[in-house]
Structure formats: C-alpha cells, structure tokens
Design a protein around this motif. Structure first.
Motif, PDB file in Angstrom:
ATOM      1  N   LYS A 128     -23.483   2.896  14.566  1.00 12.39           N
ATOM      2  CA  LYS A 128     -22.859   3.232  15.847  1.00 12.39           C
ATOM      3  C   LYS A 128     -23.640   2.591  16.993  1.00 12.39           C
ATOM      4  O   LYS A 128     -24.867   2.492  16.923  1.00 12.39           O
ATOM      5  CB  LYS A 128     -22.927   4.743  16.088  1.00 12.39           C
ATOM      6  N   TYR A 184     -19.805  13.641   3.497  1.00 11.04           N
ATOM      7  CA  TYR A 184     -19.727  14.574   4.632  1.00 11.04           C
ATOM      8  C   TYR A 184     -20.934  15.492   4.671  1.00 11.04           C
ATOM      9  O   TYR A 184     -21.524  15.815   3.629  1.00 11.04           O
ATOM     10  CB  TYR A 184     -18.480  15.450   4.511  1.00 11.04           C
ATOM     11  N   PHE A 219     -33.231   6.016   4.486  1.00  7.65           N
ATOM     12  CA  PHE A 219     -31.787   6.209   4.259  1.00  7.65           C
ATOM     13  C   PHE A 219     -31.181   5.033   3.493  1.00  7.65           C
ATOM     14  O   PHE A 219     -30.448   5.215   2.568  1.00  7.65           O
ATOM     15  CB  PHE A 219     -31.060   6.427   5.601  1.00  7.65           C
ATOM     16  N   VAL A 225     -31.815   5.660  -0.996  1.00  8.38           N
ATOM     17  CA  VAL A 225     -33.238   5.758  -1.327  1.00  8.38           C
ATOM     18  C   VAL A 225     -33.415   5.776  -2.847  1.00  8.38           C
ATOM     19  O   VAL A 225     -34.297   5.103  -3.389  1.00  8.38           O
ATOM     20  CB  VAL A 225     -33.859   7.020  -0.661  1.00  8.38           C
ATOM     21  N   VAL A 271     -42.795  11.185  -0.074  1.00  8.56           N
ATOM     22  CA  VAL A 271     -42.964  11.343  -1.522  1.00  8.56           C
ATOM     23  C   VAL A 271     -42.891   9.969  -2.180  1.00  8.56           C
ATOM     24  O   VAL A 271     -41.970   9.184  -1.905  1.00  8.56           O
ATOM     25  CB  VAL A 271     -41.900  12.290  -2.093  1.00  8.56           C
ATOM     26  N   GLY A 297     -33.378  17.076   9.767  1.00 10.48           N
ATOM     27  CA  GLY A 297     -31.980  16.728  10.069  1.00 10.48           C
ATOM     28  C   GLY A 297     -31.468  15.537   9.284  1.00 10.48           C
ATOM     29  O   GLY A 297     -30.277  15.431   9.018  1.00 10.48           O
ATOM     30  N   MET A 353     -26.053  10.031  16.600  1.00 11.85           N
ATOM     31  CA  MET A 353     -26.229   8.724  15.963  1.00 11.85           C
ATOM     32  C   MET A 353     -25.756   8.772  14.509  1.00 11.85           C
ATOM     33  O   MET A 353     -25.458   7.748  13.910  1.00 11.85           O
ATOM     34  CB  MET A 353     -27.695   8.281  16.000  1.00 11.85           C
ATOM     35  N   ARG A 397     -21.135  13.522  13.444  1.00 14.61           N
ATOM     36  CA  ARG A 397     -20.665  13.919  14.757  1.00 14.61           C
ATOM     37  C   ARG A 397     -19.566  14.988  14.664  1.00 14.61           C
ATOM     38  O   ARG A 397     -19.530  15.932  15.433  1.00 14.61           O
ATOM     39  CB  ARG A 397     -20.093  12.689  15.453  1.00 14.61           C
ATOM     40  N   TYR A 398     -18.638  14.804  13.708  1.00 19.77           N
ATOM     41  CA  TYR A 398     -17.485  15.706  13.625  1.00 19.77           C
ATOM     42  C   TYR A 398     -17.684  16.760  12.543  1.00 19.77           C
ATOM     43  O   TYR A 398     -18.200  16.460  11.463  1.00 19.77           O
ATOM     44  CB  TYR A 398     -16.215  14.935  13.256  1.00 19.77           C
TER      45      TYR A 398
HETATM   46  C1  LIG Z   1     -23.354   7.055  11.067  1.00 19.64           C
HETATM   47  C2  LIG Z   1     -22.982   8.297  10.300  1.00 19.64           C
HETATM   48  C3  LIG Z   1     -21.922   9.080  10.741  1.00 19.64           C
HETATM   49  C4  LIG Z   1     -21.577  10.242  10.054  1.00 19.64           C
HETATM   50  N1  LIG Z   1     -20.560  11.035  10.526  1.00 19.64           N
HETATM   51  C5  LIG Z   1     -20.299  12.228   9.943  1.00 19.64           C
HETATM   52  C6  LIG Z   1     -19.398  13.138  10.535  1.00 19.64           C
HETATM   53  O1  LIG Z   1     -18.840  12.883  11.613  1.00 19.64           O
HETATM   54  N2  LIG Z   1     -19.176  14.320   9.884  1.00 19.64           N
HETATM   55  C7  LIG Z   1     -19.800  14.651   8.714  1.00 19.64           C
HETATM   56  O2  LIG Z   1     -19.561  15.741   8.181  1.00 19.64           O
HETATM   57  N3  LIG Z   1     -20.690  13.803   8.147  1.00 19.64           N
HETATM   58  C8  LIG Z   1     -20.957  12.616   8.734  1.00 19.64           C
HETATM   59  N4  LIG Z   1     -21.897  11.771   8.204  1.00 19.64           N
HETATM   60  C9  LIG Z   1     -22.503  12.108   6.910  1.00 19.64           C
HETATM   61  C10 LIG Z   1     -23.613  13.154   7.025  1.00 19.64           C
HETATM   62  O3  LIG Z   1     -24.471  12.803   8.071  1.00 19.64           O
HETATM   63  C11 LIG Z   1     -24.381  13.163   5.694  1.00 19.64           C
HETATM   64  O4  LIG Z   1     -23.481  13.340   4.624  1.00 19.64           O
HETATM   65  C12 LIG Z   1     -25.405  14.296   5.614  1.00 19.64           C
HETATM   66  O5  LIG Z   1     -26.131  14.425   6.808  1.00 19.64           O
HETATM   67  C13 LIG Z   1     -26.330  13.992   4.429  1.00 19.64           C
HETATM   68  O6  LIG Z   1     -27.277  15.033   4.283  1.00 19.64           O
HETATM   69  P1  LIG Z   1     -28.241  15.023   3.017  1.00 19.64           P
HETATM   70  O7  LIG Z   1     -29.042  16.250   3.071  1.00 19.64           O
HETATM   71  O8  LIG Z   1     -27.441  14.764   1.795  1.00 19.64           O
HETATM   72  O9  LIG Z   1     -29.166  13.715   3.160  1.00 19.64           O
HETATM   73  P2  LIG Z   1     -30.132  13.192   4.331  1.00 19.64           P
HETATM   74  O10 LIG Z   1     -29.652  13.662   5.658  1.00 19.64           O
HETATM   75  O11 LIG Z   1     -30.262  11.736   4.121  1.00 19.64           O
HETATM   76  O12 LIG Z   1     -31.510  13.933   4.015  1.00 19.64           O
HETATM   77  C14 LIG Z   1     -32.461  13.402   3.142  1.00 19.64           C
HETATM   78  C15 LIG Z   1     -33.837  13.495   3.796  1.00 19.64           C
HETATM   79  O13 LIG Z   1     -34.787  12.931   2.880  1.00 19.64           O
HETATM   80  C16 LIG Z   1     -35.794  12.285   3.640  1.00 19.64           C
HETATM   81  N5  LIG Z   1     -36.506  11.337   2.767  1.00 19.64           N
HETATM   82  C17 LIG Z   1     -36.099  10.119   2.346  1.00 19.64           C
HETATM   83  N6  LIG Z   1     -37.032   9.562   1.552  1.00 19.64           N
HETATM   84  C18 LIG Z   1     -38.043  10.454   1.456  1.00 19.64           C
HETATM   85  C19 LIG Z   1     -39.292  10.471   0.774  1.00 19.64           C
HETATM   86  N7  LIG Z   1     -39.704   9.435   0.039  1.00 19.64           N
HETATM   87  N8  LIG Z   1     -40.099  11.566   0.899  1.00 19.64           N
HETATM   88  C20 LIG Z   1     -39.728  12.639   1.655  1.00 19.64           C
HETATM   89  N9  LIG Z   1     -38.541  12.677   2.324  1.00 19.64           N
HETATM   90  C21 LIG Z   1     -37.712  11.603   2.221  1.00 19.64           C
HETATM   91  C22 LIG Z   1     -35.018  11.624   4.771  1.00 19.64           C
HETATM   92  O14 LIG Z   1     -35.865  11.313   5.856  1.00 19.64           O
HETATM   93  C23 LIG Z   1     -33.976  12.698   5.085  1.00 19.64           C
HETATM   94  O15 LIG Z   1     -34.430  13.552   6.130  1.00 19.64           O
HETATM   95  C24 LIG Z   1     -22.286  10.620   8.891  1.00 19.64           C
HETATM   96  C25 LIG Z   1     -23.367   9.831   8.450  1.00 19.64           C
HETATM   97  C26 LIG Z   1     -23.721   8.687   9.155  1.00 19.64           C
HETATM   98  C27 LIG Z   1     -24.888   7.863   8.685  1.00 19.64           C
END
Ligand SMILES: Cc1cc2nc3c(=O)[nH]c(=O)nc-3n(C[C@H](O)[C@H](O)[C@H](O)COP(=O)(O)OP(=O)(O)OC[C@H]3O[C@@H](n4cnc5c(N)ncnc54)[C@H](O)[C@@H]3O)c2cc1C
Length: 514
Positions: free
Chosen positions: A317, A456, A415, A287, A254, A74, A90, A93-94
């Motif tokens: 939050k 997003y 993160f 990262v 990694v 997630g 956390m 949300r939207y």
């Molecule tokens: C407080 C907050 C509120 C938000 N609100 C909204 C909202 O309301 N609506 C919306 O659409 N978006 C929202 N977002 C944005 C949304 O959560 C992100 O854009 C999205 O989840 C990012 O996904 P991702 O796959 O790009 O990255 P990530 O979710 O960061 O996934 C990357 C993964 O890589 C892993 N990782 C990191 N380093 C390593 C390593 N060395 N080796 C192996 N794995 C590793 C991490 O643990 C993580 O699981 C919000 C974000 C935050 C922080």
C-alpha cells in the motif's frame, strides 16, 4: 515375546544414543546462554494469532511466553499515525463482515464480535462500488464489462466443476472464455483488468497463479458489511489483545527450534534459550518458506510440501496525503484501476474521507512487486501514481501530496510477503497440513493455516482458537461434555481429529462470547 524384548532393548539403546546427541546440541547452546527460561507454552510471533492464543491460554491458567522478533506487537496489523494525525493501516484495514450468510449469525466474523465486546467503535465504509467510476474504454459500456465478468465467473464454475482442466487458473480460463466469445484483444484485456483488480487484490497474486475453482468455492460467502476502525486504526484490536497477555518478549528473533525431546528448546539470535511443553509457531508462511527458523529435526516432508505449495502473495500500500481535498470530498470513495505503467505495476487507487484527512490509498498486488526494487524506487512509483490520478481527473490540477507512506511487507524479513493464496500447485488438503501439529507438541497457527478464512485477520484469530482448543484438551481443561466427545474420537484419523478440533474451537468460541 523374546523378539519383543530384544526390540525394546534395541530401541532403548537407540533412544539413549539420540538423547546424548541432542543433549549435546542443547548443551552447547546453553553454554552461550546465561540460563534457560521455562514455560508451558511458548508462542513464536505476536501477530493477531499469537496474541489471541496467549490471551486465551492465560485466561485458562496456562503459563505462556510470546517471543516476537520486532519491537512491537500486531504483526501484519500495523497502523501508523500521519503528521496530520490520521491513522493509516499499512496492513489489515477492513473487518470483513459483520454477519454470516446463515441467519442465526453462525458465520459472524469473530473479530467483529470482539470489537463489540471491548467497545471499539467502527465506521461503516458504505458500498464498494467497484464499477461505479471504472472507466473501461470508450468502446464498451460499464454494463457490458459487468455482464462479461458475471458470464465469465459462471463459465469458470462450469469449466472447473470436475477439475478436469489441465490448468485451473483464472488466466487460463479467461483465455478459454475469450476464445469462446470471439472477443477482440481489447475486450479480453478489459475483462482481464477487471478480474485482476477484483481477485488479485484479495489474493495478492497473478491470475495465472490462483486456482480458480478453490477460490470460487471458498470465497463466495457474503459476510455483509466491511467496516473499518476509523480514528485509531486496525491496531486498536491487536493493542487490546496485547493487554490480555502477561509475558510478551519483544526483539526476540527465534532462529532454532529443537523438538527432539519431550520438552522443546527454542533459541533466539541473542543466545537466549527457552524450554516449553508445547511450542506454537505463528510466523507467516513467507517466513516458513524462507527457512529463517531452523527446525531440528527438519520438519516432516508432508509439512514441507505444504509449505512449498501453498501460495504466499504480494500486496503493498502507498498512502498519499494532502492538506486540502482536490476531489469531491462528499463522496466516500472513488475507486479506479490504473492501467499497467512503465514499471509493470498495476494498482487500485481509492480515496477516503473517514478520518477527515484527504488521502488516497494505492494498492499494488502480484509478483511484479517482488521483481521490482520497491523501496529503492519510491520516487518513480509515486510519480506513476500521480500521473495515473492526473489522467483520471484531467480537468483538475492535482497538487503535490504533502505526505507519503509506503508499506514494505515483501522485503521485511519478518513477513516476506502479504498473505497466503490458493496456488494452482497446491493440493486440496495442504492448508490442513499446514495446521497439523508435528510430534504432537509443535503446533502451528496463523492465517495460512486456515482452510477457509486464509489471508484474513479473522482467519488468523480462528486458527489461534483452534490451537488453544487442542492445548486445553491435552491439559484436560475442556468442559466435561467436550472431553467425553474427544475421548471417543482419539482413535480417529487425522481428518476426524481436525473436524473435532474445529468443532471444539467453535465450542470455545461460544464459551468465550458468553
Ligand atoms: C497489506 C495487507 C492488507 C491486509 N488487509 C486485510 C484486511 O483488510 N482485513 C483482514 O482481515 N486482513 C487483512 N490482511 C491480512 C491480515 O493482516 C493477516 O492475515 C493477519 O494479520 C495475520 O496474522 P498472523 O498472526 O497469522 O501473522 P503475523 O501478523 O505475520 O504474525 C506473525 C508474527 O511473527 C513475528 N515473527 C516473524 N519471524 C519471527 C521470528 N523468527 N521470531 C520471532 N517472531 C517472528 C512477526 O514479526 C509477526 O509479528 C492484510 C494483510 C496485509 C499484508
């Protein structure tokens, strides 16, 4: 001809020497590890983009392994259950939008489509009436502040039209605007506060750091309603995606990626070695900025520049929960900005009732979070929130909350912040540079690699579809008409390739939705 032969012989020798050097690096690591696990595509990170990529690749029969550092999937989507039983998001949300501004629905949020496909029930959040309860000052009316804000945005659009200004930040333009209007410092401050609360919340950054022109160009599309997942939290989406992935390995941190050879080797901190045709990196921009993963050879300068220049913001939050509601619980929300407090933190306070538990969510944004010892000072922060809420409702004796939950994205090494934003330092094509593959086999996805939906979760999802399209193309698995279009474009520039992949991603999206 002779020169060519000599040159190829020389390159052969160089290649051999390089190969020996790198095979030594690989060898020494292999000695530590019991064996090397091979796969076609290795995905680093099980956030929304990594999960979506794995799910789609496996649907197409491409063997995939996902390595995730934490003991959950997630990523920045994380819902935790309170003792009262309500789900608290956390991170995301939207779902930002259930339709596009183009009537055909072309810009429909793909996450919303996904929730409809897999029957995840959503709750509407009603109108976000930012100004409804906003108490700017005794001296100005709400209508005044709203009018100034609208005029200010028009001013910013005009000022930044040709990007000739020495500084395109929201703060710089706000000062220019205030001077032009002969504002008092009170008027200027109230406009600053409102702009901060509306824009910094979206970007997680100070008004001084955000490029106003790019922000207004990109974020002006209205996608419609913004529902939430009431009872089970936003993580319901990533849990669904997780079910579609065959091989996710948790607690695999990694530490190193060696892409010297045709096959890429990836090391984890516990000494495991994985080998793949392609590696898709989906870790957050925070990262990547921290150099927690060592790339060998080092990433090219154009990629490093983009990683350095694109902004990565701070957004946290805190939820406070009570046994009984102490405000008018029939209102869906109250929204209030709290003025700057002793810690220097600014925050929004909003209350909800959709999960039936009286709770208040406070959101904090901007770099002050990184300067402040966030987790260490939990008690001070909670006290500030309580004092602020008490000031908003002087007629009510506000009880002490029974539960408190606090996010900590900034201090979490997986993160290192919340999400990306358009910084005043970045170049227009930097997000595109973030998305560009290196050596045609090291691929990049994740919210920060999206030029238009950065920050997003649906942006992250779309970047996964973009990279899956790229991989389907190299594995010759795209529908025939697409391959013809692609082969004609192989001589094109990287920008054209990007447009092509974007176009094909939409094709893939349409195929997926059918
Ligand atoms: C407080 C907050 C509120 C938000 N609100 C909204 C909202 O309301 N609506 C919306 O659409 N978006 C929202 N977002 C944005 C949304 O959560 C992100 O854009 C999205 O989840 C990012 O996904 P991702 O796959 O790009 O990255 P990530 O979710 O960061 O996934 C990357 C993964 O890589 C892993 N990782 C990191 N380093 C390593 C390593 N060395 N080796 C192996 N794995 C590793 C991490 O643990 C993580 O699981 C919000 C974000 C935050 C922080």
């Amino acid at each position: 001809m002779l020169i060519l032969k000599v040159l190829s012989f020389f390159m052969l020798i160089c290649g051999y020497v390089l190969q020996q050097t790198h095979s030594h690096i690989r060898h020494s690591a292999e000695l530590k590890s019991s064996h090397t696990t091979s796969t076609k595509v290795l995905i680093i990170g099980a956030g929304i983009s990594g999960l979506e990529a794995a799910r789609l690749l496996e649907q197409k029969g491409i063997e995939t392994i996902v390595l995730e550092a934490q003991n959950r999937t997630g990523g920045r989507v994380y819902s935790r259950r309170s003792k009262h039983g309500s789900m608290l998001d956390m991170g995301a949300r939207y779902i930002h939008g259930t339709r596009g501004s183009i009537p055909s629905g072309f810009l429909t949020n793909p996450l919303w489509d996904y929730t409809q496909q897999v029957n995840i029930p959503l709750c509407t959040t009603g109108d976000h009436n930012f100004l409804g309860l906003y108490p700017p000052s005794d001296k100005f009316t709400l209508a005044d502040v709203q009018r100034w804000y609208d005029e200010y945005l028009t001013f910013v659009r005009e000022e930044t039209r040709f990007a000739s200004s020495p500084n395109n930040s929201f703060a710089y333009n706000l000062d220019l605007f205030s001077q032009q209007k002969n504002f008092t410092s009170d008027q200027r401050d109230v406009l600053y506060d409102l702009t901060f609360f509306i824009i910094a919340d979206r970007e997680g950054a100070e008004l001084e750091a955000i490029d106003a022109k790019s922000y207004l160009d990109i974020t002006s599309i209205n996608y419609g309603e913004e529902p939430v997942i009431c009872d089970t939290g936003f993580m319901t989406i990533t849990n669904h995606l997780t079910k579609g992935c065959k091989d996710i390995r948790l607690k695999q941190i990694v530490s190193k990626v060696n892409y010297t050879n045709t096959l890429i080797d990836v090391w984890t901190t516990d000494g495991q070695v994985y080998r793949a045709d392609y590696v898709l990196v989906t870790v957050s921009l925070g990262v990547l900025k921290s150099n927690a993963i060592e790339f060998y050879p080092s990433l090219p300068q154009w990629k490093l520049n983009a990683i350095n220049r694109v902004g990565f913001g701070y957004y946290e939050k805190i939820y406070l929960l009570w046994e009984q509601p102490w405000w008018n619980f029939t209102n869906f929300y109250f929204f209030r900005p709290a003025s700057i407090n002793s810690t220097g933190l600014r925050f929004w306070v909003s209350a909800n009732k959709w999960n039936g538990i009286p709770s208040v969510m406070c959101t904090f944004s901007g770099k002050v979070i990184s300067l402040f010892k966030w987790k260490e000072n939990e008690n001070t922060i909670v006290q500030e929130i309580q004092d602020s809420i008490q000031k908003m409702f002087p007629q009510i004796a506000i009880p002490t909350p029974t539960e408190i939950y606090m996010s900590n994205w900034n201090e979490d090494v997986y993160f290192r912040g919340s999400y990306s934003f358009i910084s005043i330092d970045q170049k227009p094509d930097d997000p595109f540079r973030l998305s560009e593959p290196v050596e045609n086999r090291l691929l990049f996805a994740g919210e920060a690699t999206s030029s238009d939906n950065y920050g997003y979760s649906h942006g992250a999802l779309l970047t996964a579809r973009r990279e899956v399209t790229r991989l389907l193309y190299v594995y010759n698995l795209l529908p025939k008409q697409n391959i013809i279009a692609t082969s004609e474009s192989t001589k094109t520039t990287s920008t054209n390739t990007f447009l092509l992949v974007t176009f094909l991603s939409f094709q893939l999206l349409i195929v997926e939705l059918e």
